[in-house]
Design a protein around this motif. Structure first.
Motif, PDB file in Angstrom:
ATOM      1  N   SER A   1      41.217  26.485 -15.364  1.00  6.53           N
ATOM      2  CA  SER A   1      40.126  25.563 -15.689  1.00  6.53           C
ATOM      3  C   SER A   1      38.905  25.922 -14.866  1.00  6.53           C
ATOM      4  CB  SER A   1      40.540  24.118 -15.390  1.00  6.53           C
ATOM      5  OG  SER A   1      40.701  23.936 -13.994  1.00  6.53           O
ATOM      6  N   ASP A   2      37.798  25.269 -15.161  1.00  2.37           N
ATOM      7  CA  ASP A   2      36.570  25.470 -14.403  1.00  2.37           C
ATOM      8  C   ASP A   2      36.743  25.027 -12.957  1.00  2.37           C
ATOM      9  OD1 ASP A   2      33.665  25.957 -14.088  1.00  2.37           O
ATOM     10  OD2 ASP A   2      33.596  23.780 -13.826  1.00  2.37           O
ATOM     11  N   VAL A   3      37.572  24.014 -12.743  1.00  3.21           N
ATOM     12  CA  VAL A   3      37.826  23.528 -11.383  1.00  3.21           C
ATOM     13  C   VAL A   3      38.484  24.616 -10.547  1.00  3.21           C
ATOM     14  CG1 VAL A   3      39.143  21.873 -10.014  1.00  3.21           C
ATOM     15  CG2 VAL A   3      37.950  21.105 -12.065  1.00  3.21           C
ATOM     16  N   GLN A   4      39.466  25.294 -11.114  1.00  2.00           N
ATOM     17  CA  GLN A   4      40.142  26.377 -10.399  1.00  2.00           C
ATOM     18  C   GLN A   4      39.162  27.469  -9.996  1.00  2.00           C
ATOM     19  OE1 GLN A   4      43.468  28.105 -12.356  1.00  2.00           O
ATOM     20  NE2 GLN A   4      44.818  26.366 -11.987  1.00  2.00           N
ATOM     21  N   ALA A   5      38.282  27.821 -10.903  1.00  2.00           N
ATOM     22  CA  ALA A   5      37.334  28.900 -10.619  1.00  2.00           C
ATOM     23  C   ALA A   5      36.287  28.498  -9.590  1.00  2.00           C
ATOM     24  CB  ALA A   5      36.642  29.327 -11.922  1.00  2.00           C
ATOM     25  N   SER A   6      35.907  27.231  -9.587  1.00  2.00           N
ATOM     26  CA  SER A   6      34.789  26.803  -8.746  1.00  2.00           C
ATOM     27  C   SER A   6      35.184  26.407  -7.329  1.00  2.00           C
ATOM     28  CB  SER A   6      34.063  25.621  -9.406  1.00  2.00           C
ATOM     29  OG  SER A   6      34.925  24.505  -9.542  1.00  2.00           O
ATOM     30  N   ILE A   7      36.451  26.091  -7.072  1.00  2.00           N
ATOM     31  CA  ILE A   7      36.826  25.613  -5.740  1.00  2.00           C
ATOM     32  C   ILE A   7      36.573  26.664  -4.673  1.00  2.00           C
ATOM     33  CG2 ILE A   7      39.258  26.300  -5.914  1.00  2.00           C
ATOM     34  CD1 ILE A   7      39.922  23.748  -4.323  1.00  2.00           C
TER      35      ILE A   7
ATOM     36  N   SER B   1      34.029  16.418  -2.983  1.00  2.00           N
ATOM     37  CA  SER B   1      33.324  15.261  -3.547  1.00  2.00           C
ATOM     38  C   SER B   1      32.232  15.735  -4.499  1.00  2.00           C
ATOM     39  CB  SER B   1      32.717  14.418  -2.414  1.00  2.00           C
ATOM     40  OG  SER B   1      31.815  15.200  -1.644  1.00  2.00           O
ATOM     41  N   GLY B   2      31.374  14.814  -4.900  1.00  2.00           N
ATOM     42  CA  GLY B   2      30.236  15.144  -5.745  1.00  2.00           C
ATOM     43  C   GLY B   2      30.637  15.709  -7.091  1.00  2.00           C
ATOM     44  N   PRO B   3      29.866  16.676  -7.594  1.00  2.00           N
ATOM     45  CA  PRO B   3      30.136  17.255  -8.918  1.00  2.00           C
ATOM     46  C   PRO B   3      31.532  17.856  -9.034  1.00  2.00           C
ATOM     47  CG  PRO B   3      27.950  17.871  -8.180  1.00  2.00           C
ATOM     48  CD  PRO B   3      28.619  17.208  -7.000  1.00  2.00           C
ATOM     49  N   PHE B   4      32.056  18.416  -7.920  1.00  2.00           N
ATOM     50  CA  PHE B   4      33.392  19.007  -7.973  1.00  2.00           C
ATOM     51  C   PHE B   4      34.444  17.943  -8.268  1.00  2.00           C
ATOM     52  CE2 PHE B   4      37.392  20.417  -6.082  1.00  2.00           C
ATOM     53  CZ  PHE B   4      37.527  21.670  -6.667  1.00  2.00           C
ATOM     54  N   ALA B   5      34.364  16.801  -7.561  1.00  2.00           N
ATOM     55  CA  ALA B   5      35.302  15.709  -7.816  1.00  2.00           C
ATOM     56  C   ALA B   5      35.112  15.160  -9.224  1.00  2.00           C
ATOM     57  CB  ALA B   5      35.095  14.602  -6.776  1.00  2.00           C
ATOM     58  N   ALA B   6      33.858  15.146  -9.676  1.00  2.00           N
ATOM     59  CA  ALA B   6      33.573  14.657 -11.029  1.00  2.00           C
ATOM     60  C   ALA B   6      34.277  15.513 -12.073  1.00  2.00           C
ATOM     61  CB  ALA B   6      32.062  14.655 -11.276  1.00  2.00           C
ATOM     62  N   ARG B   7      34.288  16.838 -11.854  1.00  2.00           N
ATOM     63  CA  ARG B   7      34.930  17.721 -12.821  1.00  2.00           C
ATOM     64  C   ARG B   7      36.446  17.536 -12.833  1.00  2.00           C
ATOM     65  NH1 ARG B   7      31.126  21.286 -10.888  1.00  2.00           N
ATOM     66  NH2 ARG B   7      32.653  22.452  -9.660  1.00  2.00           N
ATOM     67  N   ILE B   8      37.018  17.214 -11.687  1.00  2.00           N
ATOM     68  CA  ILE B   8      38.460  16.969 -11.642  1.00  2.00           C
ATOM     69  C   ILE B   8      38.820  15.778 -12.521  1.00  2.00           C
ATOM     70  CG2 ILE B   8      40.344  16.147 -10.163  1.00  2.00           C
ATOM     71  CD1 ILE B   8      39.260  17.935  -7.967  1.00  2.00           C
ATOM     72  N   LEU B   9      38.041  14.699 -12.417  1.00  2.00           N
ATOM     73  CA  LEU B   9      38.309  13.530 -13.244  1.00  2.00           C
ATOM     74  C   LEU B   9      38.003  13.823 -14.708  1.00  2.00           C
ATOM     75  CD1 LEU B   9      37.086  10.513 -11.096  1.00  2.00           C
ATOM     76  CD2 LEU B   9      39.399  11.351 -11.446  1.00  2.00           C
TER      77      LEU B   9
END
Length: 197
Positions: A142-148, A51-59
């Motif tokens: 993507s940034d999402v892949q790196a940050s999870i 959730s939060g910023p991580f979910a925001a980046r996915i969208l």
């Protein structure tokens, strides 16, 4: 004692922190019985919520990837969604491989509670399901892949909610699930519980 009896003994213990951190390290047989008991707890109780910023980046990634074909829809609905994002809930479904239970397997649960009655958010739900949105973010670097794997996420274990970096997490886009080291997660969880005593 036979493994079945060790398993029953572990299940009768009220102090799961003691069982995992101490009893599990007594012998190989007790370790196997303890992990078998905790595997059954895990499948019933473990939830992970992104959730939060991580979910925001996915969208945000989804908007960028689809901007060429969804331009007018995106510009119309993007602004109201800036400050309110759905979360992505995963629940334990099993282990892989099954015989060694090396990694936990969690699958996404689409919850109506993840969305408010706001018409813009409901439009997102109709436009793309949660699972489609989530896994689409991992189809290319993507940034999402790196940050999870380096950010903390909400984890529910043993009826308690905490925030941890998920150990050795990987996303299986084809299988539509996530995998991670559940034993190490339990270790972090109960060490944290021990510190709070």
């Amino acid at each position: 004692l036979p493994p079945e009896l060790f398993f029953i003994i572990v299940q009768q213990l009220n102090d799961r922190c003691f069982a995992w951190l101490v009893l599990r390290n007594v012998s190989t047989a007790i370790r196997q019985a303890t992990e078998c008991a905790f595997a059954s707890y895990f499948k019933k109780d473990c939830h992970i919520r992104f959730s939060g910023p991580f979910a925001a980046r996915i969208l945000a990634d989804h908007w960028q990837l689809n901007n060429y074909s969804q331009g007018s829809w995106i510009h119309k609905h993007k602004e109201p969604l800036q400050n309110q994002f759905p979360s992505f809930l995963f629940k334990a479904s099993g282990f892989h491989p099954a015989h060694s239970r090396a990694s936990a397997v969690l699958k996404m649960q689409d919850e109506s509670a993840d969305y408010t009655n706001d018409s813009n958010l409901l439009a997102v739900r109709r436009f793309r399901s949660s699972s489609t949105l989530f896994f689409a973010a991992f189809r290319q670097p993507s940034d999402v892949q790196a940050s999870i794997s380096r950010e903390s996420h909400f984890v529910r274990l043993d009826g308690k909610l905490k925030s941890f970096v998920i150990p050795s997490i990987t996303v299986d886009v084809v299988g539509q699930h996530i995998l991670f080291d559940w034993r190490y997660l339990y270790q972090m969880f109960y060490l944290d519980e021990l510190r709070l005593r």
